[in-house]
Write a protein that holds these residues in place. Structure first.
Motif, mmCIF file in Angstrom:
data_model
loop_
_atom_site.group_PDB
_atom_site.id
_atom_site.type_symbol
_atom_site.label_atom_id
_atom_site.label_comp_id
_atom_site.label_asym_id
_atom_site.label_seq_id
_atom_site.Cartn_x
_atom_site.Cartn_y
_atom_site.Cartn_z
ATOM 1 N N ALA A 81 45.671 36.912 44.413
ATOM 2 C CA ALA A 81 45.198 37.197 43.061
ATOM 3 C C ALA A 81 45.597 38.602 42.633
ATOM 4 O O ALA A 81 46.018 38.829 41.486
ATOM 5 N N LEU B 209 43.789 33.348 34.973
ATOM 6 C CA LEU B 209 44.503 33.113 36.225
ATOM 7 C C LEU B 209 43.602 32.320 37.163
ATOM 8 O O LEU B 209 42.544 32.794 37.566
ATOM 9 N N VAL C 214 43.967 39.920 32.191
ATOM 10 C CA VAL C 214 43.932 38.796 33.125
ATOM 11 C C VAL C 214 42.514 38.654 33.683
ATOM 12 O O VAL C 214 41.949 39.616 34.212
ATOM 13 N N THR C 215 41.961 37.466 33.560
ATOM 14 C CA THR C 215 40.682 37.122 34.182
ATOM 15 C C THR C 215 40.961 36.140 35.309
ATOM 16 O O THR C 215 41.699 35.164 35.111
ATOM 17 N N THR C 216 40.404 36.381 36.468
ATOM 18 C CA THR C 216 40.736 35.600 37.657
ATOM 19 C C THR C 216 39.575 34.699 38.074
ATOM 20 O O THR C 216 38.422 35.129 38.109
ATOM 21 N N LEU D 206 38.760 32.233 41.404
ATOM 22 C CA LEU D 206 39.200 31.833 42.734
ATOM 23 C C LEU D 206 38.517 30.527 43.115
ATOM 24 O O LEU D 206 37.288 30.461 43.196
ATOM 25 N N LYS E 131 48.041 39.342 39.511
ATOM 26 C CA LYS E 131 47.508 40.114 38.389
ATOM 27 C C LYS E 131 48.384 41.336 38.120
ATOM 28 O O LYS E 131 48.693 41.661 36.973
#
Length: 525
Positions: A201, A187, A226-228, A230, A205
């Motif tokens: 976020a 993400l 999910v890996t975020t 920014l 998520k």
């Protein structure tokens, strides 16, 4: 699953003249074709649609498509009478344009091919996969997803019997695709002055991972991680994609149309265009790219004229990304979150991507009603050689040969060429589509008055796997007025607006049975 692929291209005999034909059919005689004229009524309906729904400057069709001064079919659809709400009028406009587009595409033999293909799919008790290729840039922005046969029948992208998507055959070959047991999402939240990044976020998520498990799907419901990131830099995005195996990239943030696949704003002053992103995604085997950004499926324009092959979705597919889901126009936050949640839930039920999109559209339709354009905004592009499968089916054997054990198709199969029998000229064929014609903008240039200037024929290169063995096949599709000829055991035979398989050593003539002879050859065969 039975598949029917259609293509639409402008003819060079007049600015409003088009050809519509079947590129791929589930039965041998399904390769229909017809020529048609784009009507002023369709142009007026498109203008009305943009005035009512579009969140951008109007895109014009070519001057030859200028609408007539009065059009009684749409005059009363644009503005409701004083004191009345616009709802019924938006619904009527959507229905009118949808039916008009349907009748323009599915006419004569094309409709017959669709009906027979649907009959075959129904006999197998599975949906028909319908893919539409729009080769004219001026028609890309139209909402083809709203096509419907008659009033009261569902739009084609809402049908449970037809899985609708867009495609293009001018593509790089697919890499070896590995289905995963889980949904592994990267993400990426880019720059957008309206977003509170941490809060956004967390919402996204939760939306992606916490979609409810219901009914009979609770068993075998695929896990989701999910890996975020920014506002990453380009390097941070690349490093993350290379460090782990992701099958989905999800981008939320500001986007803008531009000639090289649009611009995604990672940080203030730092952008990434579609071509740059495509190289990263294909190198790291990302199977699905989803863009919660405005206009990802909208072509860039100059002087209100669309620029060919400029939308983000088109550029990614052309570079070999298997599936791209992007928005045709602006979408509200609540509509977007509703769609994303329904889409993620459908993917976790292990549905193919096109079926998951159809289910999520139906969810939007239920919430926001037929006369709201929310369900029309997501546009799905699928690579012509991709079956849409993202996650392993429940109970499917998880043992899989490592990717290094299956050689790359592009490195392990011979190349092919067309060689002149008289002039000694050799043209090597491209992966995907090689276009043949008389002018220099074709990949292979063949002189001769009977050779169509632009796109006389195409040679299609398709890559497949038989078990672990890479197989490359070639076929020739004629698009011309005078046809293409091949030497058979009983003499020269004409190919006219149809597709035939090619075998090494096959002799071809373009435009006339007395034209120069070209030989199709596969290296080392």
């Amino acid at each position: 699953m039975p598949s029917l692929n259609l293509a639409i291209a402008r003819l060079n005999i007049g600015i409003d003249n088009f050809a519509i034909w079947v590129v791929n059919a589930p039965y041998p005689s399904g390769y229909a074709h017809h020529d048609c004229v784009w009507s002023p009524h369709l142009t007026q309906a498109w203008i009305d649609w943009q005035e009512m729904f579009a969140g951008h400057d109007r895109l014009d069709l070519p001057p030859g498509s200028t609408p007539k001064p009065t059009n009684p079919l749409t005059m009363d659809l644009v503005s409701p009478p004083n004191g009345q709400t616009p709802g019924p009028y938006t619904s009527r406009l959507m229905q009118y344009l949808g039916i008009s587009l349907w009748r323009w595409v599915f006419d004569k033999d094309i409709l017959g091919s669709l009906e027979r293909s649907q009959g075959m799919a129904m006999g197998e008790q599975i949906p028909l996969r319908l893919r539409l290729e729009i080769r004219d840039p001026d028609l890309i922005a139209l909402p083809w997803e709203i096509m419907q046969r008659e009033a009261g029948q569902p739009a084609i992208s809402l049908s449970k019997q037809v899985l609708f998507s867009r495609t293009t055959t001018e593509v790089d070959p697919l890499p070896y695709l590995q289905t995963n047991p889980a949904l592994n999402i990267l993400l990426v939240l880019g720059y957008d002055d309206k977003l509170q990044l941490e809060k956004e976020a967390a919402i996204l998520k939760k939306t992606l991972c916490d979609s409810p498990v219901v009914g009979n799907h609770s068993q075998g419901y695929a896990p989701c991680t999910v890996t975020t990131l920014l506002q990453p830099t380009r390097q941070e995005l690349i490093q993350e994609l290379e460090s782990r195996e992701y099958n989905v990239l999800f981008y939320a943030g500001h986007g803008r149309p531009a000639p090289d696949g649009g611009l995604l704003f990672l940080q203030p002053g730092m952008t990434l265009n579609g071509i740059e992103l495509a190289q990263v995604l294909t190198r790291n085997n990302v199977n699905l790219a989803v863009f919660n950004a405005c206009w990802g499926a909208q072509p860039s324009a100059m002087n209100r004229q669309a620029i060919p092959s400029s939308s983000l979705a088109e550029v990614l597919i052309r570079h070999g990304v298997p599936a791209v889901l992007a928005m045709r126009d602006q979408i509200r936050d609540d509509e977007s979150l509703s769609f994303i949640q329904a889409f993620a839930q459908a993917l976790r039920k292990r549905l193919p991507i096109d079926e998951a999109v159809a289910e999520a559209r139906q969810h939007l339709l239920t919430i926001y009603k037929f006369n709201q354009p929310a369900w029309t905004l997501p546009v799905l592009y699928l690579h012509p050689d991709f079956n849409g499968k993202l996650i392993k089916s429940f109970g499917e054997e998880i043992t899989e040969l490592p990717e290094t054990a299956i050689p790359s198709i592009t490195s392990s199969v011979p190349t092919a060429c067309l060689r002149s029998q008289t002039g000694g000229v050799t043209w090597f064929l491209r992966s995907g589509v090689t276009r043949i014609g008389r002018t220099k903008d074709n990949h292979i240039v063949i002189p001769g008055e009977s050779v169509t200037r632009e796109g006389h024929a195409e040679i299609l290169c398709r890559n497949n796997l038989s078990g672990t063995t890479p197989i490359r096949t070639y076929s020739l599709r004629d698009l011309s007025t005078y046809g293409t000829w091949f030497l058979a055991f009983n003499g020269w035979q004409q190919i006219l607006r149809e597709e035939v398989p090619l075998k090494s050593g096959m002799q071809l003539r373009f435009g006339s049975p007395k034209a120069e002879i070209w030989q199709f050859l596969i290296e080392d065969s």
